[in-house]
Scaffold this motif. Structure first.
Motif, short mmCIF file in Angstrom:
data_model
loop_
_atom_site.label_atom_id
_atom_site.label_comp_id
_atom_site.label_asym_id
_atom_site.label_seq_id
_atom_site.Cartn_x
_atom_site.Cartn_y
_atom_site.Cartn_z
N SER A 94 4.85 1.71 -0.25
CA SER A 94 3.64 0.90 -0.26
C SER A 94 3.68 -0.02 -1.47
O SER A 94 4.37 0.26 -2.46
CB SER A 94 2.39 1.80 -0.30
N TRP A 137 5.17 -2.45 5.05
CA TRP A 137 3.75 -2.35 4.71
C TRP A 137 3.10 -3.74 4.65
O TRP A 137 3.71 -4.70 4.18
CB TRP A 137 3.57 -1.70 3.34
N ASP A 141 -1.69 -2.84 2.06
CA ASP A 141 -1.31 -1.43 2.28
C ASP A 141 -2.18 -0.70 3.30
O ASP A 141 -2.26 0.53 3.30
CB ASP A 141 -1.34 -0.64 0.96
N ALA A 204 -2.12 2.42 8.49
CA ALA A 204 -1.30 3.20 7.57
C ALA A 204 -1.77 4.64 7.44
O ALA A 204 -1.03 5.50 6.97
CB ALA A 204 -1.27 2.54 6.19
#
Length: 335
Positions: A94, A137, A141, A204
């Motif tokens: 990330s 990513w 993030d 994510a």
């Protein structure tokens, strides 16, 4: 005749018996299972950690084991994140350096997982049917982009090929394999099912993956997010004859909201490995020609994203560039 055969046999016996015995420090065939090597080395954006895949060999199953290890650059501590019966790969940090995404078959099929470094917690974030790759990513993030193979729908011709009804108890051979594409087999895989690589995004923290591209084309990573995370840039060949154009690919961008695909470059040859500068204003990528020669040199280009103007860097360099990466001071590192 008997004498001649006896002489030959005796000579061979002398040859074999006179050969020196292998010593303990001589590399032997079975020693291959004792070898280990590291690859997929990935440094966290803040430089605190180095993650990598540690490869070893299983002499009982005759395959490769791929475990995930981490090095703390400040303390030198070297510890496994996962070293078990599963395999790991496709590492991606990330942007804040707190999480590491990777692909693993910990859930039978390969899925994307995210590991929180400080908390030492791991979560599976995808539930997809095929193996994901080229994980990337978003700048904030919150999302992960990845590529995945999607099986093609049967063509009218494939649907029309049918075997006659089998009598009860009959033992027939398997159904025929129908091949309609130029790229239909691969070493270690055999004949491939008709499929094409497409781009996807997933939250994510886990959720449903959303497909961004479609069509019978070749799409691939690495994947680069634009500033603001509205588009993803990738390399691909969206020509109908893509399977016959092995030395042709361009850069494209796809909108996350509309899924509209736009062509970014159109040089003869292959454009690949897009990487945005930290400020999002420049795009670095590699280009190689399509000339009918045995070796194609990969050249380094930089594009002004807003103006689409391009400059080749180190044009007189006599060898290929690979894996362009922007550093914190807006300069480029390549291998």
């Amino acid at each position: 005749m008997w004498l001649k055969q006896s002489v030959i046999a005796g000579s061979l016996m002398l040859l074999f018996t006179s050969a020196p015995a292998l010593s303990d420090d001589t590399f032997k065939a079975e020693d291959i299972f004792q070898l280990e090597y590291a690859n997929q080395v990935s440094i966290s954006p803040d430089g605190k950690y180095i993650a990598y895949i540690r490869n070893s060999f299983d002499d009982m199953k005759d395959n490769t084991r791929r475990s995930l290890w981490l090095i703390d650059t400040e303390t030198g501590q070297h510890l496994p994140i996962f070293d078990d019966k599963y395999n790991y790969g496709s590492l991606a940090w990330s942007n804040d350096g707190t999480r590491l995404a990777f692909a693993s078959n910990r859930s039978e099929k390969n899925q994307i997982h995210v590991h929180w470094i400080k908390e030492q917690r791991t979560a599976k974030v995808t539930h997809v049917s095929e193996s994901p790759g080229s994980i990337s990513w978003s700048n904030d993030d919150t999302q992960l982009a990845f590529t995945m193979s999607v099986k093609s729908e049967p063509t009218p011709f494939a649907k029309s090929v049918k075997k006659p009804a089998k009598p009860k108890g009959a033992k027939w051979s398997k159904s025929p394999i129908i091949v309609e594409e130029a790229y239909y087999q691969r070493d270690g895989k055999g004949v491939l099912e008709p499929a094409h690589t497409q781009l996807f995004v997933v939250p994510a923290e886990g959720g449903s993956a959303r497909q961004l591209t479609d069509g019978p084309y070749r799409h691939g990573g690495p994947l680069a997010w634009t500033e603001g995370d509205s588009h993803i840039v990738f390399s691909g060949n969206r020509s109908e004859d893509w399977a016959y154009q092995v030395n042709e690919s361009d850069l494209y961008s796809v909108s996350l909201s509309s899924k509209e695909v736009a062509q970014v470059t159109d040089k003869p040859g292959r454009e690949s490995s897009p990487q945005f500068s930290p400020d999002g204003e420049r795009l670095a990528y590699l280009h190689s020609s399509n000339e009918p020669v045995p070796y194609h040199k990969s050249q380094l280009w930089v594009m002004d994203w807003s103006e689409r103007s391009e400059t080749e860097l180190q044009a007189d360099f006599d060898r290929s560039f690979s894996s362009p990466q922007w550093t914190g001071n807006e300069s480029l590192a390549v291998s």
